[in-house]
Design a protein around this motif. Structure first.
Motif, PDB file in Angstrom:
ATOM      1  N   THR A   1       0.844  -1.192   0.000  1.00  0.00           N
ATOM      2  CA  THR A   1       0.000   0.000   0.000  1.00  0.00           C
ATOM      3  C   THR A   1       0.878   1.239   0.000  1.00  0.00           C
ATOM      4  OG1 THR A   1      -0.108   0.129   2.427  1.00  0.00           O
ATOM      5  CG2 THR A   1      -1.811  -1.176   1.317  1.00  0.00           C
ATOM      6  N   ASP A   2       0.327   2.357  -0.450  1.00  0.00           N
ATOM      7  CA  ASP A   2       1.088   3.613  -0.435  1.00  0.00           C
ATOM      8  C   ASP A   2       1.269   4.126   0.985  1.00  0.00           C
ATOM      9  OD1 ASP A   2       1.315   3.623  -3.200  1.00  0.00           O
ATOM     10  OD2 ASP A   2      -0.583   4.688  -3.471  1.00  0.00           O
ATOM     11  N   ASP A   3       0.231   3.964   1.811  1.00  0.00           N
ATOM     12  CA  ASP A   3       0.284   4.422   3.197  1.00  0.00           C
ATOM     13  C   ASP A   3       0.690   3.237   4.081  1.00  0.00           C
ATOM     14  OD1 ASP A   3       0.077   5.926   5.467  1.00  0.00           O
ATOM     15  OD2 ASP A   3      -2.111   5.762   5.610  1.00  0.00           O
ATOM     16  N   LYS A   4       1.995   2.959   4.150  1.00  0.00           N
ATOM     17  CA  LYS A   4       2.485   1.764   4.829  1.00  0.00           C
ATOM     18  C   LYS A   4       2.377   1.897   6.344  1.00  0.00           C
ATOM     19  CE  LYS A   4       5.697   0.370   1.201  1.00  0.00           C
ATOM     20  NZ  LYS A   4       5.169   1.290   0.213  1.00  0.00           N
TER      21      LYS A   4
END
Length: 287
Positions: free
Chosen positions: A250-253
């Motif tokens: 995901t982009d927001d890890k």
């Protein structure tokens, strides 16, 4: 139509109607790719004996690459079938000029001929502003051109009068007037254009050094890898799968501490689960 041309010249039996591009693409994708040795043998037969059957086999085995290259030009709004047909002409020219003694594969040699033919077709037929695409627009196109010879921009009253006389909407008259007043964009950027603000169709042509065989192989490998990754993830337990996805996919890890708080375990334990899940994933994908 491309399918008809190939069927007629090669004897290839195409599934579905002759005019079906999808059937043509599906059929040519099933034609086996030649090995280097087979390619050299066929090229030598054609070169030394003028064996047209050998040339036919060389063309047929490379039709899939023409389709792959042609897809790169769809952004110009031109028919895919026409792009493929122009590319096929380039392929046949390449086969005629191919010298197997040079030591390069036919696809690497042919890509330049295929692109050259498609480029010529794009240059002859591509235009930024498409006019006369509907019945009312065609009526406006031919009639408004005559009126515009003696008129500058139409006033509001003149616009309404033209719309009334031709039986079209006022908005249609305004749109066609703008189209007729527009100029075609240059295919190549002008020498004095600012690089940062310049747009031209030439900027969106595929790179001349791109190898369609390598690109097709890369796309197939990426698709296969994606499928195997998805299948391997499903074989992990729910916690391991969730941790991997939120840590890497995901982009927001999520951080180790965020996951630790959520699962009620230590951050070190989350790291251990993550490491173990990655090892299992590699083993599953390699199997």
């Amino acid at each position: 139509m491309t399918a008809a041309l190939v069927a007629k010249q090669s004897g290839l039996v195409l599934a579905g109607p002759v005019g079906s591009l999808d059937s043509y693409i599906d059929r040519v994708s099933q034609i086996p790719v030649l090995s280097k040795e087979e390619e050299v043998a066929l090229a030598l037969r054609f070169r030394t004996e003028t064996d047209l059957d050998a040339a036919r086999q060389l063309v047929l085995s490379h039709l899939r690459f023409v389709v792959h290259i042609a897809r790169g030009y769809l952004g110009y709004g031109l028919p895919m079938g026409d792009l493929v047909q122009e590319g096929n002409v380039g392929l046949m020219k390449a086969v005629k000029r191919f010298d197997p003694d040079v030591g390069v594969r036919l696809v690497s040699f042919a890509v330049h001929w295929i692109r050259a033919e498609i480029h010529e077709y794009v240059l002859r037929n591509w235009r930024l502003v498409k006019v006369a695409t509907t019945k009312s627009q065609r009526k406006l196109f031919f009639n408004l051109r005559k009126m515009k010879k003696n008129l500058a921009w139409l006033s509001e009253a003149e616009t309404r009068a033209v719309a009334h006389d031709l039986g079209v909407e006022v908005s249609d008259v305004r749109e066609m007037e703008q189209r007729l007043s527009a100029r075609d964009m240059s295919f190549d950027p002008t020498p004095d254009a600012d690089d940062e603000d310049t747009y031209s169709p030439a900027m969106y042509l595929p790179a001349s050094n791109a190898d369609p065989a390598v690109e097709a192989e890369r796309e197939e490998w990426e698709e296969d890898s994606s499928d195997r990754l998805g299948a391997a993830l499903q074989r992990l337990d729910a916690r391991s799968r969730d941790i991997l996805k939120r840590r890497w996919m995901t982009d927001d890890k999520a951080t180790l501490h965020e996951l630790a708080d959520e699962y009620g375990i230590s951050a070190e334990r989350v790291r251990q689960v993550e490491t173990s899940a990655i090892a299992k994933l590699k083993a599953l994908m390699a199997a």
